[in-house]
Design a protein around this motif. Structure first.
Motif, PDB file in Angstrom:
ATOM      1  N   THR A  46       0.860  -1.179   0.000  1.00 61.05           N
ATOM      2  CA  THR A  46       0.000   0.000   0.000  1.00 61.05           C
ATOM      3  C   THR A  46       0.899   1.232   0.000  1.00 61.05           C
ATOM      4  OG1 THR A  46      -0.108  -0.049   2.430  1.00 61.05           O
ATOM      5  CG2 THR A  46      -1.906  -1.114   1.239  1.00 61.05           C
ATOM      6  N   ALA A  47       0.342   2.367  -0.365  1.00 58.45           N
ATOM      7  CA  ALA A  47       1.137   3.588  -0.477  1.00 58.45           C
ATOM      8  C   ALA A  47       1.683   4.013   0.883  1.00 58.45           C
ATOM      9  CB  ALA A  47       0.297   4.710  -1.075  1.00 58.45           C
ATOM     10  N   THR A  48       2.981   4.296   0.941  1.00 63.62           N
ATOM     11  CA  THR A  48       3.639   4.725   2.176  1.00 63.62           C
ATOM     12  C   THR A  48       3.704   6.241   2.208  1.00 63.62           C
ATOM     13  OG1 THR A  48       4.990   2.725   2.079  1.00 63.62           O
ATOM     14  CG2 THR A  48       5.715   4.458   3.580  1.00 63.62           C
ATOM     15  N   VAL A  49       3.418   6.821   3.362  1.00 62.62           N
ATOM     16  CA  VAL A  49       3.406   8.278   3.499  1.00 62.62           C
ATOM     17  C   VAL A  49       4.508   8.705   4.458  1.00 62.62           C
ATOM     18  CG1 VAL A  49       0.940   8.449   3.002  1.00 62.62           C
ATOM     19  CG2 VAL A  49       1.707   8.180   5.374  1.00 62.62           C
ATOM     20  N   ALA A  50       4.889   9.974   4.363  1.00 60.65           N
ATOM     21  CA  ALA A  50       5.892  10.513   5.279  1.00 60.65           C
ATOM     22  C   ALA A  50       5.357  10.504   6.706  1.00 60.65           C
ATOM     23  CB  ALA A  50       6.267  11.929   4.859  1.00 60.65           C
ATOM     24  N   GLY A  51       6.268  10.334   7.658  1.00 61.39           N
ATOM     25  CA  GLY A  51       5.874  10.324   9.056  1.00 61.39           C
ATOM     26  C   GLY A  51       6.355   9.073   9.754  1.00 61.39           C
ATOM     27  N   PRO A  52       5.825   8.797  10.944  1.00 65.70           N
ATOM     28  CA  PRO A  52       6.304   7.653  11.718  1.00 65.70           C
ATOM     29  C   PRO A  52       5.944   6.321  11.076  1.00 65.70           C
ATOM     30  CG  PRO A  52       4.446   8.710  12.805  1.00 65.70           C
ATOM     31  CD  PRO A  52       4.816   9.596  11.659  1.00 65.70           C
ATOM     32  N   ALA A  53       6.826   5.347  11.288  1.00 60.36           N
ATOM     33  CA  ALA A  53       6.601   3.982  10.809  1.00 60.36           C
ATOM     34  C   ALA A  53       7.274   3.025  11.777  1.00 60.36           C
ATOM     35  CB  ALA A  53       7.158   3.797   9.405  1.00 60.36           C
ATOM     36  N   VAL A  54       6.795   1.797  11.794  1.00 56.06           N
ATOM     37  CA  VAL A  54       7.383   0.736  12.601  1.00 56.06           C
ATOM     38  C   VAL A  54       7.835  -0.374  11.657  1.00 56.06           C
ATOM     39  CG1 VAL A  54       6.960  -1.014  14.374  1.00 56.06           C
ATOM     40  CG2 VAL A  54       5.970   1.269  14.612  1.00 56.06           C
ATOM     41  N   ILE A  55       9.046  -0.880  11.888  1.00 61.30           N
ATOM     42  CA  ILE A  55       9.583  -1.977  11.089  1.00 61.30           C
ATOM     43  C   ILE A  55       9.759  -3.185  12.005  1.00 61.30           C
ATOM     44  CG2 ILE A  55      11.501  -2.785   9.674  1.00 61.30           C
ATOM     45  CD1 ILE A  55      12.016   0.200   8.997  1.00 61.30           C
ATOM     46  N   ARG A  56       9.102  -4.273  11.664  1.00 59.32           N
ATOM     47  CA  ARG A  56       9.203  -5.508  12.430  1.00 59.32           C
ATOM     48  C   ARG A  56      10.003  -6.521  11.627  1.00 59.32           C
ATOM     49  NH1 ARG A  56       3.940  -3.670  13.679  1.00 59.32           N
ATOM     50  NH2 ARG A  56       3.776  -3.192  15.917  1.00 59.32           N
ATOM     51  N   THR A  57      11.075  -7.013  12.219  1.00 57.67           N
ATOM     52  CA  THR A  57      11.959  -7.937  11.518  1.00 57.67           C
ATOM     53  C   THR A  57      11.845  -9.336  12.094  1.00 57.67           C
ATOM     54  OG1 THR A  57      13.863  -7.561  12.984  1.00 57.67           O
ATOM     55  CG2 THR A  57      13.586  -6.033  11.139  1.00 57.67           C
ATOM     56  N   ASP A  58      12.219 -10.308  11.275  1.00 61.01           N
ATOM     57  CA  ASP A  58      12.225 -11.702  11.717  1.00 61.01           C
ATOM     58  C   ASP A  58      13.448 -12.376  11.111  1.00 61.01           C
ATOM     59  OD1 ASP A  58      10.846 -14.149  12.886  1.00 61.01           O
ATOM     60  OD2 ASP A  58      11.044 -14.751  10.798  1.00 61.01           O
ATOM     61  N   THR A  59      14.252 -13.019  11.928  1.00 59.50           N
ATOM     62  CA  THR A  59      15.449 -13.716  11.468  1.00 59.50           C
ATOM     63  C   THR A  59      15.085 -15.147  11.099  1.00 59.50           C
ATOM     64  OG1 THR A  59      16.896 -12.344  12.831  1.00 59.50           O
ATOM     65  CG2 THR A  59      17.784 -14.449  12.061  1.00 59.50           C
ATOM     66  N   ALA A  60      15.289 -15.484   9.831  1.00 58.66           N
ATOM     67  CA  ALA A  60      14.955 -16.835   9.370  1.00 58.66           C
ATOM     68  C   ALA A  60      16.100 -17.804   9.594  1.00 58.66           C
ATOM     69  CB  ALA A  60      14.590 -16.802   7.888  1.00 58.66           C
ATOM     70  N   ARG A  61      17.333 -17.319   9.417  1.00 56.07           N
ATOM     71  CA  ARG A  61      18.493 -18.195   9.543  1.00 56.07           C
ATOM     72  C   ARG A  61      19.746 -17.354   9.680  1.00 56.07           C
ATOM     73  NH1 ARG A  61      22.551 -20.109   6.358  1.00 56.07           N
ATOM     74  NH2 ARG A  61      23.313 -22.232   6.757  1.00 56.07           N
ATOM     75  N   THR A  62      20.701 -17.803  10.487  1.00 53.33           N
ATOM     76  CA  THR A  62      22.003 -17.161  10.557  1.00 53.33           C
ATOM     77  C   THR A  62      23.085 -18.203  10.336  1.00 53.33           C
ATOM     78  OG1 THR A  62      22.219 -17.460  12.965  1.00 53.33           O
ATOM     79  CG2 THR A  62      21.172 -15.431  12.185  1.00 53.33           C
ATOM     80  N   GLY A  63      24.119 -17.814   9.618  1.00 53.65           N
ATOM     81  CA  GLY A  63      25.244 -18.693   9.359  1.00 53.65           C
ATOM     82  C   GLY A  63      26.540 -17.908   9.445  1.00 53.65           C
ATOM     83  N   ARG A  64      27.641 -18.582   9.142  1.00 54.13           N
ATOM     84  CA  ARG A  64      28.939 -17.908   9.266  1.00 54.13           C
ATOM     85  C   ARG A  64      29.134 -16.828   8.208  1.00 54.13           C
ATOM     86  NH1 ARG A  64      30.582 -23.298  10.521  1.00 54.13           N
ATOM     87  NH2 ARG A  64      31.264 -23.463  12.703  1.00 54.13           N
ATOM     88  N   THR A  65      28.637 -17.064   6.994  1.00 58.50           N
ATOM     89  CA  THR A  65      28.893 -16.110   5.910  1.00 58.50           C
ATOM     90  C   THR A  65      27.658 -15.333   5.466  1.00 58.50           C
ATOM     91  OG1 THR A  65      28.573 -17.841   4.237  1.00 58.50           O
ATOM     92  CG2 THR A  65      30.826 -17.444   5.018  1.00 58.50           C
ATOM     93  N   VAL A  66      26.475 -15.886   5.672  1.00 58.92           N
ATOM     94  CA  VAL A  66      25.259 -15.169   5.285  1.00 58.92           C
ATOM     95  C   VAL A  66      24.176 -15.396   6.327  1.00 58.92           C
ATOM     96  CG1 VAL A  66      25.704 -15.223   2.789  1.00 58.92           C
ATOM     97  CG2 VAL A  66      24.387 -17.073   3.853  1.00 58.92           C
ATOM     98  N   SER A  67      23.242 -14.468   6.379  1.00 57.25           N
ATOM     99  CA  SER A  67      22.055 -14.598   7.224  1.00 57.25           C
ATOM    100  C   SER A  67      20.855 -14.090   6.436  1.00 57.25           C
ATOM    101  CB  SER A  67      22.216 -13.825   8.535  1.00 57.25           C
ATOM    102  OG  SER A  67      22.608 -12.491   8.293  1.00 57.25           O
ATOM    103  N   THR A  68      19.697 -14.637   6.739  1.00 55.96           N
ATOM    104  CA  THR A  68      18.477 -14.304   5.993  1.00 55.96           C
ATOM    105  C   THR A  68      17.383 -13.872   6.962  1.00 55.96           C
ATOM    106  OG1 THR A  68      19.023 -15.887   4.247  1.00 55.96           O
ATOM    107  CG2 THR A  68      16.724 -15.199   4.410  1.00 55.96           C
ATOM    108  N   GLY A  69      16.669 -12.832   6.576  1.00 59.39           N
ATOM    109  CA  GLY A  69      15.580 -12.347   7.409  1.00 59.39           C
ATOM    110  C   GLY A  69      14.527 -11.645   6.581  1.00 59.39           C
ATOM    111  N   SER A  70      13.434 -11.325   7.237  1.00 59.94           N
ATOM    112  CA  SER A  70      12.345 -10.600   6.583  1.00 59.94           C
ATOM    113  C   SER A  70      11.981  -9.393   7.436  1.00 59.94           C
ATOM    114  CB  SER A  70      11.120 -11.505   6.387  1.00 59.94           C
ATOM    115  OG  SER A  70      10.648 -11.982   7.635  1.00 59.94           O
TER     116      SER A  70
END
Length: 285
Positions: free
Chosen positions: A80-104
């Protein structure tokens, strides 16, 4: 050999606010995995915030949440269209490794009724660009772009800076005359856009600013004879190397407009003639 999962406690990274870009993409941890941001109207095109800028904000939050700092590949769906002003970002770590890590990550804003609306959803893999091999085997070549001093600035508009998008004042963009026919009412119909990219305050490029660079030029649709800005549906960026100091060369092409949608393929080259980022986005007309 696959990466073995590792468990580590990572101290929050502190990003020095040294430029407008850093200030406007800053995030603040509210709790583990949750970040607050204040989206700046300075990165708007019309009423909409630029998709590349928003991706840089989300990428900064993921760089704080994951044990690796550099985005290798990041894909965003604009819900949806994003507007200027406050926002919250919620992250989730799917996997961590020695050379790469993946999240959303998801970017949310208040809906005016006491709830929240998700604006953007991202999936990304991070690593350490400085640790990559220097072995490069490529058939890609830097785009042929008119020298910087002979290109057009969006702020050179005859009606003054008030007639250009707000975002153009944050950037030092130089558009190749060969892809500027649309501005004179004579589009080439080749679906190409080329130009030089830098931040107006002189901040040198880095992996986060590459995410903005791929979406900073006027849309290729202008050179197809379309009018109006094209909303991004999905954007995927591959960051290939840390860019050298100096302006970046950006080339964007589209080969297929069908059913009201088109793709844009972008390449970003640094001052050392290295291909430092590639992207593809789907946009609607």
């Amino acid at each position: 050999m696959s990466d073995a999962p590792v468990d580590a406690v990572v101290a929050p990274r502190v990003t020095p606010v040294t430029s407008e870009f850093d200030r406007d993409t800053a995030v603040r941890a509210r709790e583990p995995g949750v970040y607050e941001a204040r989206l700046s109207p300075g990165w708007a095109i019309g009423k909409a915030l630029n998709g590349g800028y928003l991706l840089s904000v989300l990428a900064r939050a993921l760089g704080e949440a994951l044990p690796h700092q550099d985005p290798f590949t990041i894909s965003a769906h604009y819900l949806t269209a994003t507007v200027a002003g406050p926002a919250v970002i919620r992250t989730d770590t799917a996997r961590t490794g020695r050379t790469v890590s993946t999240g959303s990550a998801g970017l949310f804003q208040a809906d005016g009724n006491g709830g929240e609306t998700e604006r953007i959803r991202v999936l990304a893999t991070y690593g350490d660009l400085a640790g990559l091999s220097d072995d490069v085997r490529t058939s890609a070549e830097p785009p042929a772009i008119t020298p910087l001093e002979k290109c057009f600035r969006p702020t050179d508009h005859p009606d003054g800076t008030q007639s250009v998008p707000e975002m153009a004042r944050r950037l030092d963009l130089r558009i190749d005359p060969g892809t500027s026919g649309w501005a004179l009412g004579a589009p080439s119909h080749r679906g190409e856009m080329r130009g030089w990219f830098a931040l107006a305050d002189g901040r040198e490029p880095d992996p986060l600013s590459l995410l903005t660079a791929v979406d900073a030029l006027p849309p290729t649709g202008f050179e197809l004879g379309l009018t109006g800005w094209l909303p991004t549906v999905e954007l995927t960026v591959h960051v290939r190397a840390r860019p050298a100091p100096g302006p970046l060369r950006v080339s964007v092409t589209t080969r297929n407009l069908a059913g009201g949608y088109l793709e844009e393929d972008a390449e970003v080259w640094d001052s050392a003639d290295r291909l430092v980022a590639q992207s593809r986005q789907l946009a609607r007309t």
